[in-house]
Write a protein that holds these residues in place. Structure first.
Motif, PDB file in Angstrom:
ATOM      1  N   GLY A  87     -89.321 -22.920 -88.281  1.00 45.96           N
ATOM      2  CA  GLY A  87     -87.876 -23.075 -88.430  1.00 45.96           C
ATOM      3  C   GLY A  87     -87.051 -22.023 -87.718  1.00 45.96           C
ATOM      4  O   GLY A  87     -85.833 -21.993 -87.854  1.00 45.96           O
ATOM      5  N   THR A  88     -87.683 -21.182 -86.928  1.00 46.37           N
ATOM      6  CA  THR A  88     -86.969 -20.115 -86.233  1.00 46.37           C
ATOM      7  C   THR A  88     -86.124 -20.703 -85.103  1.00 46.37           C
ATOM      8  O   THR A  88     -86.617 -21.468 -84.293  1.00 46.37           O
ATOM      9  CB  THR A  88     -87.957 -19.078 -85.659  1.00 46.37           C
ATOM     10  N   ILE A  89     -84.868 -20.313 -85.055  1.00 47.88           N
ATOM     11  CA  ILE A  89     -83.977 -20.860 -84.022  1.00 47.88           C
ATOM     12  C   ILE A  89     -83.804 -19.884 -82.865  1.00 47.88           C
ATOM     13  O   ILE A  89     -83.950 -18.682 -83.025  1.00 47.88           O
ATOM     14  CB  ILE A  89     -82.584 -21.228 -84.585  1.00 47.88           C
ATOM     15  N   CYS A  90     -83.493 -20.430 -81.724  1.00 47.39           N
ATOM     16  CA  CYS A  90     -83.162 -19.636 -80.538  1.00 47.39           C
ATOM     17  C   CYS A  90     -81.646 -19.560 -80.456  1.00 47.39           C
ATOM     18  O   CYS A  90     -80.957 -20.573 -80.503  1.00 47.39           O
ATOM     19  CB  CYS A  90     -83.715 -20.308 -79.279  1.00 47.39           C
ATOM     20  N   ASP A  91     -81.149 -18.342 -80.324  1.00 45.07           N
ATOM     21  CA  ASP A  91     -79.697 -18.181 -80.203  1.00 45.07           C
ATOM     22  C   ASP A  91     -79.312 -17.716 -78.804  1.00 45.07           C
ATOM     23  O   ASP A  91     -78.312 -17.054 -78.613  1.00 45.07           O
ATOM     24  CB  ASP A  91     -79.158 -17.236 -81.275  1.00 45.07           C
ATOM     25  N   GLY A  92     -80.135 -18.032 -77.827  1.00 42.19           N
ATOM     26  CA  GLY A  92     -79.792 -17.722 -76.444  1.00 42.19           C
ATOM     27  C   GLY A  92     -80.329 -16.402 -75.940  1.00 42.19           C
ATOM     28  O   GLY A  92     -79.700 -15.769 -75.102  1.00 42.19           O
ATOM     29  N   ALA A  93     -81.453 -15.977 -76.445  1.00 45.39           N
ATOM     30  CA  ALA A  93     -82.116 -14.747 -75.989  1.00 45.39           C
ATOM     31  C   ALA A  93     -81.213 -13.525 -76.139  1.00 45.39           C
ATOM     32  O   ALA A  93     -81.047 -12.728 -75.238  1.00 45.39           O
ATOM     33  CB  ALA A  93     -82.616 -14.888 -74.558  1.00 45.39           C
ATOM     34  N   LYS A  94     -80.649 -13.379 -77.285  1.00 51.22           N
ATOM     35  CA  LYS A  94     -79.801 -12.220 -77.585  1.00 51.22           C
ATOM     36  C   LYS A  94     -80.676 -11.063 -78.042  1.00 51.22           C
ATOM     37  O   LYS A  94     -81.900 -11.105 -77.937  1.00 51.22           O
ATOM     38  CB  LYS A  94     -78.784 -12.594 -78.674  1.00 51.22           C
ATOM     39  N   ALA A  95     -80.061 -10.064 -78.608  1.00 47.07           N
ATOM     40  CA  ALA A  95     -80.788  -8.870 -79.044  1.00 47.07           C
ATOM     41  C   ALA A  95     -81.862  -9.183 -80.079  1.00 47.07           C
ATOM     42  O   ALA A  95     -82.864  -8.483 -80.178  1.00 47.07           O
ATOM     43  CB  ALA A  95     -79.805  -7.848 -79.596  1.00 47.07           C
ATOM     44  N   SER A  96     -81.685 -10.251 -80.830  1.00 47.15           N
ATOM     45  CA  SER A  96     -82.661 -10.604 -81.865  1.00 47.15           C
ATOM     46  C   SER A  96     -83.957 -11.170 -81.292  1.00 47.15           C
ATOM     47  O   SER A  96     -84.945 -11.309 -82.006  1.00 47.15           O
ATOM     48  CB  SER A  96     -82.061 -11.616 -82.843  1.00 47.15           C
ATOM     49  N   CYS A  97     -83.976 -11.448 -80.009  1.00 52.64           N
ATOM     50  CA  CYS A  97     -85.152 -12.049 -79.387  1.00 52.64           C
ATOM     51  C   CYS A  97     -86.390 -11.157 -79.526  1.00 52.64           C
ATOM     52  O   CYS A  97     -87.476 -11.633 -79.834  1.00 52.64           O
ATOM     53  CB  CYS A  97     -84.873 -12.354 -77.919  1.00 52.64           C
ATOM     54  N   ALA A  98     -86.239  -9.875 -79.321  1.00 51.07           N
ATOM     55  CA  ALA A  98     -87.376  -8.959 -79.424  1.00 51.07           C
ATOM     56  C   ALA A  98     -87.959  -8.975 -80.832  1.00 51.07           C
ATOM     57  O   ALA A  98     -89.183  -8.964 -81.007  1.00 51.07           O
ATOM     58  CB  ALA A  98     -86.962  -7.544 -79.029  1.00 51.07           C
ATOM     59  N   ALA A  99     -87.092  -9.023 -81.827  1.00 52.65           N
ATOM     60  CA  ALA A  99     -87.564  -9.074 -83.213  1.00 52.65           C
ATOM     61  C   ALA A  99     -88.275 -10.395 -83.499  1.00 52.65           C
ATOM     62  O   ALA A  99     -89.272 -10.427 -84.224  1.00 52.65           O
ATOM     63  CB  ALA A  99     -86.402  -8.867 -84.179  1.00 52.65           C
ATOM     64  N   LYS A 100     -87.769 -11.481 -82.918  1.00 53.12           N
ATOM     65  CA  LYS A 100     -88.415 -12.781 -83.100  1.00 53.12           C
ATOM     66  C   LYS A 100     -89.779 -12.817 -82.422  1.00 53.12           C
ATOM     67  O   LYS A 100     -90.720 -13.418 -82.936  1.00 53.12           O
ATOM     68  CB  LYS A 100     -87.512 -13.900 -82.570  1.00 53.12           C
ATOM     69  N   ILE A 101     -89.899 -12.154 -81.283  1.00 52.55           N
ATOM     70  CA  ILE A 101     -91.195 -12.058 -80.609  1.00 52.55           C
ATOM     71  C   ILE A 101     -92.171 -11.283 -81.490  1.00 52.55           C
ATOM     72  O   ILE A 101     -93.311 -11.703 -81.699  1.00 52.55           O
ATOM     73  CB  ILE A 101     -91.054 -11.394 -79.223  1.00 52.55           C
ATOM     74  N   ALA A 102     -91.732 -10.155 -82.025  1.00 52.69           N
ATOM     75  CA  ALA A 102     -92.600  -9.350 -82.894  1.00 52.69           C
ATOM     76  C   ALA A 102     -93.029 -10.144 -84.124  1.00 52.69           C
ATOM     77  O   ALA A 102     -94.213 -10.122 -84.505  1.00 52.69           O
ATOM     78  CB  ALA A 102     -91.876  -8.064 -83.308  1.00 52.69           C
ATOM     79  N   ALA A 103     -92.088 -10.856 -84.739  1.00 56.79           N
ATOM     80  CA  ALA A 103     -92.421 -11.664 -85.914  1.00 56.79           C
ATOM     81  C   ALA A 103     -93.390 -12.785 -85.554  1.00 56.79           C
ATOM     82  O   ALA A 103     -94.307 -13.105 -86.330  1.00 56.79           O
ATOM     83  CB  ALA A 103     -91.146 -12.251 -86.526  1.00 56.79           C
ATOM     84  N   SER A 104     -93.227 -13.362 -84.371  1.00 56.00           N
ATOM     85  CA  SER A 104     -94.099 -14.461 -83.943  1.00 56.00           C
ATOM     86  C   SER A 104     -95.518 -13.973 -83.660  1.00 56.00           C
ATOM     87  O   SER A 104     -96.488 -14.629 -84.023  1.00 56.00           O
ATOM     88  CB  SER A 104     -93.521 -15.140 -82.703  1.00 56.00           C
ATOM     89  N   VAL A 105     -95.637 -12.834 -83.014  1.00 60.42           N
ATOM     90  CA  VAL A 105     -96.969 -12.266 -82.763  1.00 60.42           C
ATOM     91  C   VAL A 105     -97.623 -11.891 -84.088  1.00 60.42           C
ATOM     92  O   VAL A 105     -98.807 -12.158 -84.302  1.00 60.42           O
ATOM     93  CB  VAL A 105     -96.888 -11.054 -81.809  1.00 60.42           C
ATOM     94  N   ASP A 106     -96.833 -11.313 -84.993  1.00 60.94           N
ATOM     95  CA  ASP A 106     -97.355 -10.987 -86.317  1.00 60.94           C
ATOM     96  C   ASP A 106     -97.844 -12.246 -87.028  1.00 60.94           C
ATOM     97  O   ASP A 106     -98.905 -12.244 -87.659  1.00 60.94           O
ATOM     98  CB  ASP A 106     -96.280 -10.276 -87.147  1.00 60.94           C
ATOM     99  N   ALA A 107     -97.078 -13.325 -86.925  1.00 58.57           N
ATOM    100  CA  ALA A 107     -97.488 -14.591 -87.541  1.00 58.57           C
ATOM    101  C   ALA A 107     -98.761 -15.128 -86.888  1.00 58.57           C
ATOM    102  O   ALA A 107     -99.611 -15.709 -87.570  1.00 58.57           O
ATOM    103  CB  ALA A 107     -96.359 -15.618 -87.442  1.00 58.57           C
ATOM    104  N   GLY A 108     -98.895 -14.939 -85.569  1.00 57.90           N
ATOM    105  CA  GLY A 108    -100.114 -15.372 -84.882  1.00 57.90           C
ATOM    106  C   GLY A 108    -101.331 -14.629 -85.388  1.00 57.90           C
ATOM    107  O   GLY A 108    -102.391 -15.229 -85.652  1.00 57.90           O
ATOM    108  N   ILE A 109    -101.190 -13.321 -85.557  1.00 56.77           N
ATOM    109  CA  ILE A 109    -102.297 -12.512 -86.086  1.00 56.77           C
ATOM    110  C   ILE A 109    -102.572 -12.891 -87.545  1.00 56.77           C
ATOM    111  O   ILE A 109    -103.722 -13.067 -87.956  1.00 56.77           O
ATOM    112  CB  ILE A 109    -101.977 -11.010 -85.941  1.00 56.77           C
ATOM    113  N   MET A 110    -101.502 -13.050 -88.328  1.00 54.00           N
ATOM    114  CA  MET A 110    -101.662 -13.450 -89.721  1.00 54.00           C
ATOM    115  C   MET A 110    -102.322 -14.829 -89.826  1.00 54.00           C
ATOM    116  O   MET A 110    -103.184 -15.050 -90.676  1.00 54.00           O
ATOM    117  CB  MET A 110    -100.310 -13.485 -90.446  1.00 54.00           C
TER     118      MET A 110
END
Length: 162
Positions: A87-110
């Motif tokens: 359910g994660t949305i893209c808001d146009g590669a703003k500052a939150s993008c890096a945090a979303k990448i970190a959360a996504s990699v964490d979810a991949g490992i999890m």
């Protein structure tokens, strides 16, 4: 595109720094990048679905491979990751993008460790279907059709902030 490539490449390489197994690391990168392409293909080029989620699932697949994961473990890693953050949305590669990448990699490992510990999501748990391919098809439908109004609303919100 660059964020997706970095997300699919750096985590598997970081998890596997042994120079003597460069070939195996290369195969993990190939698996990771091809998995991201496969997931993203159904979503399309413009969607409110965050591409980092696809990349995080793909990175998880590469990491599972590096840990001698079986085909089944890799499949379940992908499904678990997509179930966690679909359910994660893209808001146009703003500052939150890096945090979303970190959360996504964490979810991949999890997602990988969940399956290794006999935990997983099953068909009917949200967007999870009976197979990894059907789950990825659901992600494609969600991203390409289900988020059309979401994309319009995000653009409206971004314009109103100017």
């Amino acid at each position: 595109y660059m964020a997706t490539h970095i997300t699919t490449t750096v985590p598997p390489v970081h998890m596997h720094m042994d120079i003597f197994e460069t070939y195996r690391a290369f195969l993990a990168l190939v698996l990771s990048n091809l998995t991201a392409i496969y997931i993203k293909t159904g979503i399309g080029t413009l969607s409110a679905f965050c591409g980092a989620v696809s990349a995080g699932a793909a990175a998880g697949a590469g990491i599972a491979y590096l840990h001698d994961g079986t085909y089944e473990e890799i499949q379940h890693t992908i499904v678990n990751t997509l179930a966690i953050l679909s359910g994660t949305i893209c808001d146009g590669a703003k500052a939150s993008c890096a945090a979303k990448i970190a959360a996504s990699v964490d979810a991949g490992i999890m997602g990988y460790y969940m399956y290794k510990n006999k935990q997983q999501f099953y068909a009917g748990d949200g967007i999870v279907a009976h197979s990894v391919d059907e789950t990825i098809q659901n992600i494609g439908t969600l991203g390409s059709q289900g988020m059309l109004q979401t994309n319009d609303k995000i653009i409206e919100m971004m314009i109103s902030c100017d």
